[in-house]
Motif scaffolding. Structure first.
Motif, PDB file in Angstrom:
ATOM      1  N   UNK A   1       0.848  -1.179   0.000  1.00 11.72           N
ATOM      2  CA  UNK A   1       0.000   0.000   0.000  1.00 11.72           C
ATOM      3  C   UNK A   1       0.891   1.238   0.000  1.00 11.72           C
ATOM      4  N   UNK A   2       0.728   2.133  -0.963  1.00 18.51           N
ATOM      5  CA  UNK A   2       1.505   3.359  -0.985  1.00 18.51           C
ATOM      6  C   UNK A   2       0.821   4.387  -0.107  1.00 18.51           C
ATOM      7  N   UNK A   3       1.648   5.163   0.574  1.00 13.88           N
ATOM      8  CA  UNK A   3       1.098   6.158   1.475  1.00 13.88           C
ATOM      9  C   UNK A   3       0.417   7.292   0.720  1.00 13.88           C
ATOM     10  N   UNK A   4       0.713   7.443  -0.610  1.00 10.45           N
ATOM     11  CA  UNK A   4       0.119   8.516  -1.413  1.00 10.45           C
ATOM     12  C   UNK A   4       0.365   9.888  -0.782  1.00 10.45           C
ATOM     13  N   UNK A   5       1.570  10.071  -0.276  1.00 10.76           N
ATOM     14  CA  UNK A   5       1.864  11.285   0.463  1.00 10.76           C
ATOM     15  C   UNK A   5       2.675  12.253  -0.383  1.00 10.76           C
ATOM     16  N   UNK A   6       2.626  13.501  -0.030  1.00 14.23           N
ATOM     17  CA  UNK A   6       3.391  14.543  -0.683  1.00 14.23           C
ATOM     18  C   UNK A   6       4.126  15.328   0.387  1.00 14.23           C
ATOM     19  N   UNK A   7       4.880  16.360  -0.080  1.00 12.82           N
ATOM     20  CA  UNK A   7       5.541  17.223   0.882  1.00 12.82           C
ATOM     21  C   UNK A   7       4.558  17.875   1.821  1.00 12.82           C
ATOM     22  N   UNK A   8       3.358  18.190   1.344  1.00 15.34           N
ATOM     23  CA  UNK A   8       2.356  18.803   2.214  1.00 15.34           C
ATOM     24  C   UNK A   8       1.885  17.840   3.287  1.00 15.34           C
ATOM     25  N   UNK A   9       1.853  16.545   2.977  1.00 11.14           N
ATOM     26  CA  UNK A   9       1.505  15.552   3.997  1.00 11.14           C
ATOM     27  C   UNK A   9       2.566  15.517   5.094  1.00 11.14           C
ATOM     28  N   UNK A  10       3.823  15.594   4.682  1.00 11.71           N
ATOM     29  CA  UNK A  10       4.903  15.619   5.667  1.00 11.71           C
ATOM     30  C   UNK A  10       4.790  16.859   6.542  1.00 11.71           C
ATOM     31  N   UNK A  11       4.503  18.006   5.931  1.00  9.64           N
ATOM     32  CA  UNK A  11       4.378  19.236   6.707  1.00  9.64           C
ATOM     33  C   UNK A  11       3.204  19.158   7.676  1.00  9.64           C
ATOM     34  N   UNK A  12       2.116  18.543   7.256  1.00  8.46           N
ATOM     35  CA  UNK A  12       0.963  18.406   8.147  1.00  8.46           C
ATOM     36  C   UNK A  12       1.316  17.551   9.366  1.00  8.46           C
ATOM     37  N   UNK A  13       2.009  16.433   9.148  1.00  7.71           N
ATOM     38  CA  UNK A  13       2.393  15.559  10.251  1.00  7.71           C
ATOM     39  C   UNK A  13       3.328  16.267  11.226  1.00  7.71           C
ATOM     40  N   UNK A  14       4.333  16.945  10.683  1.00  9.55           N
ATOM     41  CA  UNK A  14       5.313  17.623  11.537  1.00  9.55           C
ATOM     42  C   UNK A  14       4.666  18.796  12.258  1.00  9.55           C
ATOM     43  N   UNK A  15       3.813  19.554  11.547  1.00  8.98           N
ATOM     44  CA  UNK A  15       3.172  20.718  12.155  1.00  8.98           C
ATOM     45  C   UNK A  15       2.269  20.305  13.312  1.00  8.98           C
ATOM     46  N   UNK A  16       1.556  19.219  13.143  1.00  6.09           N
ATOM     47  CA  UNK A  16       0.658  18.777  14.218  1.00  6.09           C
ATOM     48  C   UNK A  16       1.449  18.408  15.463  1.00  6.09           C
ATOM     49  N   UNK A  17       2.524  17.653  15.278  1.00 11.10           N
ATOM     50  CA  UNK A  17       3.344  17.279  16.431  1.00 11.10           C
ATOM     51  C   UNK A  17       3.996  18.500  17.066  1.00 11.10           C
ATOM     52  N   UNK A  18       4.450  19.444  16.243  1.00 10.76           N
ATOM     53  CA  UNK A  18       5.122  20.635  16.767  1.00 10.76           C
ATOM     54  C   UNK A  18       4.173  21.502  17.584  1.00 10.76           C
ATOM     55  N   UNK A  19       3.022  21.844  17.013  1.00 13.73           N
ATOM     56  CA  UNK A  19       2.097  22.734  17.720  1.00 13.73           C
ATOM     57  C   UNK A  19       1.596  22.076  18.999  1.00 13.73           C
ATOM     58  N   UNK A  20       1.320  20.785  18.948  1.00 13.80           N
ATOM     59  CA  UNK A  20       0.828  20.115  20.155  1.00 13.80           C
ATOM     60  C   UNK A  20       1.902  20.029  21.237  1.00 13.80           C
ATOM     61  N   UNK A  94      -5.733  20.249  21.873  1.00 16.84           N
ATOM     62  CA  UNK A  94      -4.875  19.735  20.805  1.00 16.84           C
ATOM     63  C   UNK A  94      -5.244  20.399  19.485  1.00 16.84           C
ATOM     64  N   UNK A  95      -4.245  20.444  18.628  1.00 15.84           N
ATOM     65  CA  UNK A  95      -4.328  21.088  17.323  1.00 15.84           C
ATOM     66  C   UNK A  95      -4.433  20.018  16.249  1.00 15.84           C
ATOM     67  N   UNK A  96      -5.363  20.193  15.321  1.00 12.55           N
ATOM     68  CA  UNK A  96      -5.493  19.308  14.172  1.00 12.55           C
ATOM     69  C   UNK A  96      -4.956  20.036  12.953  1.00 12.55           C
ATOM     70  N   UNK A  97      -3.868  19.530  12.400  1.00 14.82           N
ATOM     71  CA  UNK A  97      -3.149  20.283  11.372  1.00 14.82           C
ATOM     72  C   UNK A  97      -3.944  20.453  10.087  1.00 14.82           C
ATOM     73  N   UNK A  98      -4.940  19.571   9.850  1.00 11.77           N
ATOM     74  CA  UNK A  98      -5.704  19.728   8.612  1.00 11.77           C
ATOM     75  C   UNK A  98      -6.465  21.048   8.577  1.00 11.77           C
ATOM     76  N   UNK A  99      -6.744  21.643   9.747  1.00  9.30           N
ATOM     77  CA  UNK A  99      -7.416  22.940   9.795  1.00  9.30           C
ATOM     78  C   UNK A  99      -6.445  24.101   9.642  1.00  9.30           C
TER      79      UNK A  99
END
Length: 637
Positions: A1-20, A94-99
């Motif tokens: 299964x491919x993660x189908x991720x892009x640079x924006x997906x990486x930024x969302x993951x990192x941003x969520x962990x950082x802000x929280x 908690x912060x949800x990065x998708x918003x």
């Protein structure tokens, strides 16, 4: 299964962990010109304030039930940062990065415009705010942190380009462990915003030496004069004998013979290829010139990286794995492997084995990797704390051979349960349910969570009662799965076993007499049982267990409050079913269930402070967070 991720997906993951992490460590608390608006205040206030109305126009109805944090860090409109939050269990919000997190500015017409900020931009804004308080953010440390964030974004995006394993439990026994390690690597150390970065590596190194890419690593070898080595078991077989077949050993022995190197005088140590090329020529230049350490041309031993990067798994799925030092910086510390760590790990393992012998439940449920076969180079003066010994050493870790040969057993790091991909087979529980013929349902997910968490808590509570606590984050705690059931817990990396000596002695055990670096803070000895228990709360629950809960909630759409309830029931059962001394029972009841707050492992503040340039493990500090068993009622009722 491919993660189908892009640079924006990486930024969302990192941003969520950082802000929280910033929220949990209270970086936003007390900022001037900042406020947290409740949903009612948000709906009443937004129409009256241009910045808030702009955010409402941008995100629409998704904000109707949100809390909104509003921080005016610049002019009345320009420089205002605003982002939505939701009440949470492990921390107040908690912060949800998708918003997204936004900064306001004015266009030529004086209309409010919102720009979504990324991790680096947010940290720059915080630097500007804290410039007058250098004790909180050290400029040099922040620059290093920004460098780590940049590397994390890149390396996370590279990682997400790879395939997420669909099969672990149903994979052939020869590849199942590697598949589990690969799955675990996609989340790395949960909730740590810069855990992914390996400073010193680019894409070529990540492609060659990380498990997500699935490539093989061939060991290099260094002949080291026996008198310059310290080892765990002087009478044990040499590392080459433990790690290589006779056919693989032949070219190395031929080269030894060509060079006139006496096998009685030299020991052959395995070396990570990157370490051999990039670190040892500088660190051991004098020893190499003098013939004390002799790099060999011959390469032998096919291995794969694990989620730990410096621990390698044999391509033939054998029971002997190898852990090697790497001169890269990760999690704020160098990934070296010092003689002191190896010595302390062996003493910790001896203590753990004695604890297991004295407890019927531990004897049946807790298993330990053998980490007593190790070798480390020492300089001529035998200084255990010199720099060089950290960069030339090897640990041959032995897993129970019967398990590696049993086609029905799977070893699964708990961290693999904190990862899910998109689609029906995205979480390991999907595969588990299919194998036992169970339909996917909320009750079935809760039952599997109990299967995982109950033996884990049983082991941790019983070890705590004897005055010890391993470092039980998800990478070190490995589930032993057989035919649909968890039959035990396997621990590895024993060098961080923490102890409270009075309780050890009270249980007929002994002080392991760890070797400690003089004048450097350490966390192996704890003066109080409450301090010892805090590492179970921070690593065993906040990091390990909560990472699993969060993943299950996202993947299956289950309420976190109900998952926390299942976790609480398992912990209460572990405490009630163990035969505990009155003092132990009182500490557990008060610290786990009675107190309003729990300790919180800080990861951002230590990285941003000025700290001594002594290579070490991951820096950390202690803060406070709500007791999750109290907070779930507060948040969801």
């Amino acid at each position: 299964m491919r993660m189908n991720a892009t640079g924006s997906d990486a930024e969302r993951l990192v941003m969520e962990d950082l802000v929280n992490a910033l929220l949990a460590e209270q970086f936003f608390l007390g900022l001037p010109d900042a406020e947290l608006l409740s949903p009612e205040a948000w709906l009443a206030t937004a129409p009256c304030r241009p910045v808030l109305q702009a955010l409402r126009d941008c995100l629409g109805a998704s904000l109707d039930q949100a809390y909104v944090f509003h921080w005016n860090c610049g002019e009345e409109v320009e420089g205002t940062i605003v982002f939505p939050l939701e009440p949470a269990i492990v921390q107040p919000y908690r912060f949800k990065a998708e918003l997204g997190l936004y900064e306001a500015s004015l266009d030529e017409r004086h209309h409010v415009m919102l720009q979504k900020l990324g991790p680096k931009e947010l940290m720059v804004r915080l630097r500007e705010r804290y410039e007058s308080q250098p004790g909180i953010i050290d400029p040099a440390s922040l620059e290093q942190f920004l460098h780590m964030l940049e590397g994390t974004l890149l390396q996370t995006s590279w990682s997400l380009e790879n395939e997420l394993p669909e099969q672990v439990l149903s994979a052939p026994s020869s590849t199942a462990f590697l598949q589990a390690e690969k799955k675990a690597a996609f989340r790395d150390r949960p909730f740590h915003p810069v855990s992914k970065v390996k400073l010193g590596w680019g894409k070529d190194e990540c492609r060659s030496y990380t498990v997500e890419y699935g490539g093989q690593i061939t060991l290099h070898w260094m002949a080291v004069h026996r008198e310059r080595l310290i080892c765990g078991q002087p009478q044990a077989a040499a590392p080459m004998t433990l790690l290589l077949s006779e056919k693989e050993r032949n070219p190395i022995l031929e080269e030894m013979n060509e060079k006139g190197l006496d096998p009685e005088s030299f020991v052959l140590l395995p070396v990570h290829p990157w370490q051999m090329e990039n670190v040892l020529p500088g660190h051991l230049a004098k020893e190499i010139k003098e013939g004390i350490c002799i790099p060999l041309r011959a390469q032998a031993g096919a291995f794969s990286a694990t989620s730990s990067v410096r621990s390698l798994l044999p391509a033939d799925a054998g029971s002997h794995h190898v852990k090697l030092p790497l001169g890269i910086r990760s999690l704020g510390g160098l990934r070296y492997l010092s003689a002191v760590k190896l010595m302390n790990g062996q003493r910790a393992e001896q203590l753990l084995r004695k604890a297991v012998e004295g407890d019927d439940v531990l004897n049946k449920r807790l298993f330990l990797c053998d980490e007593t076969n190790w070798w480390a180079y020492l300089p001529e003066n035998r200084d255990l704390f010199a720099d060089s010994p950290r960069h030339l050493s090897a640990l041959v870790r032995q897993y129970p051979a019967a398990w590696m040969e049993d086609p029905n057993i799977r070893l699964v790091p708990m961290s693999a349960l904190a990862v899910c991909g998109r689609g029906e087979a995205g979480h390991l529980f999907d595969e588990w349910l299919a194998l036992i013929g169970e339909r996917r349902s909320e009750s079935a997910i809760h039952q599997l969570l109990r299967e995982v968490i109950q033996p884990f808590f049983d082991v941790c509570v019983r070890l705590f009662a004897r005055g010890m606590m391993p470092e039980v984050h998800g990478q070190n705690a490995v589930l032993v799965w057989r035919e649909g059931k968890i039959i035990g817990l396997l621990l590895r990396d024993h060098d961080s076993l923490r102890v409270h000596v009075p309780w050890l002695l009270g249980n007929g055990l002994e002080d392991p007499k760890y070797t400690l670096r003089p004048g450097v803070p350490e966390s192996l000895y704890h003066q109080t049982p409450e301090s010892l228990l805090s590492f179970f709360q921070m690593l065993g629950i906040h990091v390990n267990s909560y990472a699993i809960i969060e993943c299950l909630s996202r993947h299956y759409g289950l309420g976190e409050d109900k998952l926390w309830q299942t976790l609480q029931e398992c912990l209460e059962a572990a405490v009630s079913q163990a035969t505990l001394a009155e003092e132990v029972q009182a500490v557990l009841q008060q610290e786990l269930f009675g107190k309003a707050t729990w300790p919180w492992k800080q990861i951002i503040r230590p990285l941003l402070k000025h700290h001594a340039k002594v290579p070490s493990s991951m820096p950390y500090g202690k803060g406070e967070a709500p007791n999750p068993f109290h907070a779930k009622a507060r948040v969801f009722t």
